[in-house]
Design a protein around this motif. Structure first.
Motif, PDB file in Angstrom:
ATOM      1  N   TYR A 166       3.592 -58.283   2.438  1.00  0.00           N
ATOM      2  CA  TYR A 166       3.048 -56.976   1.857  1.00  0.00           C
ATOM      3  C   TYR A 166       4.231 -56.095   2.093  1.00  0.00           C
ATOM      4  O   TYR A 166       4.308 -55.815   3.165  1.00  0.00           O
ATOM      5  CB  TYR A 166       1.982 -56.552   2.442  1.00  0.00           C
ATOM      6  N   SER A 194       1.733 -50.341  -2.615  1.00  0.00           N
ATOM      7  CA  SER A 194       2.104 -51.522  -1.700  1.00  0.00           C
ATOM      8  C   SER A 194       1.649 -52.892  -2.253  1.00  0.00           C
ATOM      9  O   SER A 194       0.277 -52.667  -2.943  1.00  0.00           O
ATOM     10  CB  SER A 194       1.487 -51.485  -0.329  1.00  0.00           C
ATOM     11  N   TRP A 195       2.277 -53.835  -2.410  1.00  0.00           N
ATOM     12  CA  TRP A 195       2.112 -55.048  -3.234  1.00  0.00           C
ATOM     13  C   TRP A 195       2.656 -56.339  -2.506  1.00  0.00           C
ATOM     14  O   TRP A 195       3.483 -56.113  -1.602  1.00  0.00           O
ATOM     15  CB  TRP A 195       2.665 -55.012  -4.530  1.00  0.00           C
ATOM     16  N   LYS A 196       2.040 -57.359  -2.689  1.00  0.00           N
ATOM     17  CA  LYS A 196       2.713 -58.774  -2.414  1.00  0.00           C
ATOM     18  C   LYS A 196       4.095 -58.636  -3.047  1.00  0.00           C
ATOM     19  O   LYS A 196       4.286 -58.361  -4.014  1.00  0.00           O
ATOM     20  CB  LYS A 196       1.827 -60.113  -2.652  1.00  0.00           C
ATOM     21  N   LEU A 233      -6.812 -56.705   4.043  1.00  0.00           N
ATOM     22  CA  LEU A 233      -6.930 -55.749   2.996  1.00  0.00           C
ATOM     23  C   LEU A 233      -8.353 -55.001   2.969  1.00  0.00           C
ATOM     24  O   LEU A 233      -9.131 -55.771   3.208  1.00  0.00           O
ATOM     25  CB  LEU A 233      -6.295 -55.705   1.836  1.00  0.00           C
ATOM     26  N   VAL A 255      -2.949 -60.726   3.523  1.00  0.00           N
ATOM     27  CA  VAL A 255      -1.591 -60.848   3.247  1.00  0.00           C
ATOM     28  C   VAL A 255      -0.807 -60.949   4.441  1.00  0.00           C
ATOM     29  O   VAL A 255      -1.476 -61.114   5.656  1.00  0.00           O
ATOM     30  CB  VAL A 255      -0.975 -59.505   2.561  1.00  0.00           C
TER      31      VAL A 255
END
Length: 217
Positions: free
Chosen positions: A15, A24-26, A133, A139
């Motif tokens: 993450y 925020s993202w994978k 999350l 994640v």
């Protein structure tokens, strides 16, 4: 000074905080996210995101199209046995490096001794840990303290370390948090940050200021 290669295997599940206000993202989602932008910037967004996570500059990105897991160390061993395979590799990739930079990378990689090649899988270390999350999905979160400790031990630039420089970092913008990012990057490169502060005067461009009289003191 002997050349070294460190291979960092980053899981798609990591993450990351994506620059350019994307949130925020994978890591696996960053390229697609950038490609959906106008103009498309998938490669650049991946490069910036990884650089931000590691707090290290990233010179370039090489895309390798393969159905199997990419084994960098085995690839380099193959180049060492047959330099022609290294140059053939350059014809199969997509990269933002210049031809000279990409060729230099392959050539220098063949000169690295096997015992000077190290590999670390972030998924198998305590640098990452499962993170829940708000939407109940999981994640891999990154422990920046453990990550920076590893980088300073294994990836810091010995030339910068030998200079024994002390660095002052001042934030002259209206954006909070930039100082902390700069401190991480400078520390991971091998220099010592001794002053962290803000300035009353605001600056549009960043700069590096050297005090030769204070060097070595």
């Amino acid at each position: 000074l002997e050349e070294k290669i460190s291979v960092l295997n980053l899981s798609d599940e990591i993450y990351v905080n994506v620059p350019k206000n994307f949130g925020s993202w994978k890591l696996s989602s960053v390229y697609k996210l950038g490609q959906e932008n106008k103009p498309a910037m998938g490669e650049d967004l991946v490069k910036m995101s990884v650089s931000k996570m590691l707090a290290l500059p990233v010179d370039g990105i090489i895309e390798v199209n393969t159905k199997e897991d990419l084994d960098i160390e085995a690839l380099i061993v193959d180049w060492k046995k047959n330099m022609t395979s290294g140059f053939s590799f350059l014809t199969t990739i997509k990269t933002d490096l210049s031809l000279k930079e990409a060729t230099d990378f392959v050539f220098k990689a063949t000169k690295v001794r096997p015992d000077n090649m190290t590999s670390v899988d972030f998924f198998k270390t305590s640098i990452t840990q499962s993170k829940l999350l708000p939407d109940s999905s999981r994640v891999l979160g990154v422990d920046n303290v453990k990550l920076d400790t590893y980088i300073k031990q294994e990836l810091s630039d010995p030339t910068i370390g030998d200079e024994d420089l002390t660095v002052a970092v001042y934030n002259g913008t209206d954006h909070p948090g930039l100082t902390a990012e700069a401190v991480r990057l400078i520390g991971n490169l091998g220099a010592r940050v001794t002053i962290i502060s803000n300035t009353e005067e605001k600056f549009v461009k960043s700069g590096i200021y050297i005090n030769p009289e204070g060097a070595g003191s």
